[in-house]
Design a protein around this motif. Structure first.
Motif, PDB file in Angstrom:
ATOM      1  N   LEU A 135       2.625 -10.607  15.402  1.00 32.49           N
ATOM      2  CA  LEU A 135       2.125  -9.845  14.476  1.00 32.49           C
ATOM      3  C   LEU A 135       0.559 -10.122  14.425  1.00 32.49           C
ATOM      4  O   LEU A 135      -0.279  -9.066  13.679  1.00 32.49           O
ATOM      5  N   GLY A 136      -0.181 -10.734  15.281  1.00 32.71           N
ATOM      6  CA  GLY A 136      -1.220 -10.672  15.690  1.00 32.71           C
ATOM      7  C   GLY A 136      -2.052 -11.726  14.530  1.00 32.71           C
ATOM      8  O   GLY A 136      -3.125 -11.565  14.075  1.00 32.71           O
ATOM      9  N   LEU A 137      -1.227 -12.373  13.909  1.00 29.59           N
ATOM     10  CA  LEU A 137      -1.754 -13.404  12.715  1.00 29.59           C
ATOM     11  C   LEU A 137      -2.032 -14.920  13.477  1.00 29.59           C
ATOM     12  O   LEU A 137      -1.539 -15.136  14.660  1.00 29.59           O
ATOM     13  N   GLN A 138      -2.652 -15.693  12.589  1.00 30.09           N
ATOM     14  CA  GLN A 138      -2.954 -16.942  13.191  1.00 30.09           C
ATOM     15  C   GLN A 138      -1.937 -17.986  13.231  1.00 30.09           C
ATOM     16  O   GLN A 138      -1.106 -17.676  12.316  1.00 30.09           O
ATOM     17  N   LYS A 139      -1.750 -18.673  14.037  1.00 31.14           N
ATOM     18  CA  LYS A 139      -0.867 -19.610  14.180  1.00 31.14           C
ATOM     19  C   LYS A 139      -0.585 -20.364  13.093  1.00 31.14           C
ATOM     20  O   LYS A 139      -1.552 -21.195  12.291  1.00 31.14           O
ATOM     21  N   SER A 226       4.411  -9.086   6.250  1.00 29.20           N
ATOM     22  CA  SER A 226       4.101  -8.080   7.567  1.00 29.20           C
ATOM     23  C   SER A 226       3.800  -6.727   6.997  1.00 29.20           C
ATOM     24  O   SER A 226       3.547  -6.107   7.974  1.00 29.20           O
ATOM     25  N   ASN A 227       3.708  -6.481   5.893  1.00 30.27           N
ATOM     26  CA  ASN A 227       3.198  -5.246   5.267  1.00 30.27           C
ATOM     27  C   ASN A 227       4.189  -4.282   5.728  1.00 30.27           C
ATOM     28  O   ASN A 227       3.772  -2.960   6.039  1.00 30.27           O
ATOM     29  N   GLY A 228       5.477  -4.489   5.626  1.00 32.22           N
ATOM     30  CA  GLY A 228       6.430  -3.628   6.201  1.00 32.22           C
ATOM     31  C   GLY A 228       6.741  -3.477   7.480  1.00 32.22           C
ATOM     32  O   GLY A 228       7.568  -2.816   8.183  1.00 32.22           O
ATOM     33  N   ARG A 229       6.004  -4.181   8.460  1.00 33.08           N
ATOM     34  CA  ARG A 229       6.166  -4.278   9.896  1.00 33.08           C
ATOM     35  C   ARG A 229       7.708  -4.686  10.177  1.00 33.08           C
ATOM     36  O   ARG A 229       8.501  -4.075  11.161  1.00 33.08           O
ATOM     37  N   TYR A 230       8.076  -5.520   9.408  1.00 28.20           N
ATOM     38  CA  TYR A 230       9.367  -6.197   9.533  1.00 28.20           C
ATOM     39  C   TYR A 230      10.169  -5.968   8.083  1.00 28.20           C
ATOM     40  O   TYR A 230       9.705  -6.351   7.260  1.00 28.20           O
ATOM     41  N   LYS A 231      11.382  -5.537   8.435  1.00 27.52           N
ATOM     42  CA  LYS A 231      11.981  -5.120   7.219  1.00 27.52           C
ATOM     43  C   LYS A 231      13.315  -5.944   6.957  1.00 27.52           C
ATOM     44  O   LYS A 231      13.800  -6.396   7.778  1.00 27.52           O
ATOM     45  N   THR A 259       1.973 -17.994  -3.804  1.00 27.78           N
ATOM     46  CA  THR A 259       1.636 -16.547  -3.930  1.00 27.78           C
ATOM     47  C   THR A 259       1.813 -15.639  -2.454  1.00 27.78           C
ATOM     48  O   THR A 259       1.393 -16.043  -1.414  1.00 27.78           O
ATOM     49  N   ILE A 260       2.550 -14.801  -2.639  1.00 24.02           N
ATOM     50  CA  ILE A 260       2.850 -13.660  -1.389  1.00 24.02           C
ATOM     51  C   ILE A 260       2.308 -12.408  -1.534  1.00 24.02           C
ATOM     52  O   ILE A 260       2.467 -11.925  -2.743  1.00 24.02           O
ATOM     53  N   ALA A 261       1.603 -12.000  -0.326  1.00 22.79           N
ATOM     54  CA  ALA A 261       1.129 -10.803  -0.373  1.00 22.79           C
ATOM     55  C   ALA A 261       0.918 -10.444   1.175  1.00 22.79           C
ATOM     56  O   ALA A 261       1.114 -11.361   2.113  1.00 22.79           O
ATOM     57  N   PRO A 262       0.842  -9.035   1.614  1.00 19.80           N
ATOM     58  CA  PRO A 262       0.774  -8.722   2.763  1.00 19.80           C
ATOM     59  C   PRO A 262      -0.591  -9.396   3.500  1.00 19.80           C
ATOM     60  O   PRO A 262      -1.697  -9.516   2.997  1.00 19.80           O
ATOM     61  N   ALA A 263      -0.344  -9.902   4.605  1.00 24.49           N
ATOM     62  CA  ALA A 263      -1.476 -10.431   5.338  1.00 24.49           C
ATOM     63  C   ALA A 263      -2.947  -9.604   5.328  1.00 24.49           C
ATOM     64  O   ALA A 263      -2.373  -8.422   6.081  1.00 24.49           O
TER      65      ALA A 263
END
Length: 308
Positions: A135-139, A226-231, A259-263
């Motif tokens: 997803l291009g996120l930090q490890k 993942s803001n919807g990238r992964y469903k 707290t959960i939110a899109p990256a």
């Protein structure tokens, strides 16, 4: 059509890029995939099968066979009713966590399942690191989000289920269709008895039994992060006339306080309001909604928690 089967050991070799792409495809296009060569020993997996089956026979079967569910099914059949049993599942199930009572009369059950859960948790964290990278996120982003920061606050639970032979499978669901509320789910399913299905492109397809594989699926919280990238994907279990299907599902979920939110990296700045399709919320609030709406569409759950 069969769900992807991925050799997890190839992450450490020349085929790493290909394997990363396979996992990305499994997350994006399927929401379910099977891992082989995942690093959990066959010896341990065989012990898990043994103690779970013995636990059902020794500590669970009698209770299931004398349950209200069985009586309700018999009554429905005797009435020659065309109705089905609603709001129930043909499932014997109990939860293992770090702070509840485990079955105690089956030799080796506690020791084996504690060892298994420790290994599965490590595998879950490896899978989440792959998701981070894809997803291009930090490890460590997903793990940190689920733990509510540093530390080890995420909830790791294991659901041990059996789906015994059902004399009238047309009258009841094994497990009603739903998406999973949490994060990453790791399922060790039966070697031989099928019944698990996922909804793919409007069609229910089998998750084929594959000996000693671990089935991975993404829950609602991965969809949000993942803001919807992964469903998260609808799935169900059929009641079947033959076989006693064993299912050991472990789930790496956020802490109830997390707290959960899109990256932020997955939201473009051009039109942030539109691009962020998911709300920010406390996971415990989401679970309160989920408890009431598990078998309903997930989108109203996101809307409900947005309003909290």
């Amino acid at each position: 059509m069969t769900i992807p089967v991925i050799d997890f050991s190839k992450l450490n070799g020349d085929e790493r890029d290909k394997t990363m792409a396979q996992i990305a495809n499994g997350c994006q296009e399927w929401g379910f995939f099977q891992l082989v060569n995942h690093g959990i020993s066959v010896e341990l997996l065989e012990r898990v099968k043994k103690v779970c089956s013995e636990c059902y026979k020794q500590e669970r079967e009698e209770g299931f066979m004398n349950s209200k569910l069985i009586k309700s099914l018999h009554e429905l059949v005797e009435k020659k009713s065309v109705e089905k049993l609603e709001n129930v599942d043909w499932e014997d199930v109990f939860l293992l966590s770090n702070d509840n009572d485990w079955p105690s009369n089956t030799l080796g059950f506690k020791e084996t399942m504690a060892e298994y859960r420790a290994e599965l948790k490590k595998l879950a964290e490896k899978v989440m690191e792959v998701m981070d990278e894809n997803l291009g996120l930090q490890k460590g982003h997903i793990k940190k989000a689920f733990n509510g920061g540093e530390g080890d606050n995420a909830f790791f639970g294991t659901k041990v289920s059996h789906y015994p032979p059902c004399p009238h499978p047309e009258k009841v669901a094994g497990l009603r269709a739903h998406t999973d509320a949490g994060g990453v789910i790791l399922l060790f399913q039966d070697d031989d008895v099928n019944g698990l299905q996922i909804l793919k492109d409007g069609e229910w397809i089998d998750v084929q039994p594959l000996k000693n594989a671990i089935v991975i699926n993404t829950g609602d919280q991965i969809e949000v992060l993942s803001n919807g990238r992964y469903k998260s994907v609808w799935h169900r279990v059929l009641a079947l006339p033959d076989g006693n299907r064993r299912s050991v599902a472990s789930f790496y979920n956020p802490s109830f306080k997390a707290t959960i939110a899109p990256a932020a990296e997955l939201i473009t700045e051009v039109n942030k309001e539109v691009e962020q399709g998911y709300p920010e919320f406390v996971f415990g609030n989401y679970m309160s909604v989920y408890a009431e709406q598990k078998f309903l569409p997930k989108e109203p759950r996101f809307q409900a928690v947005r309003a909290m």
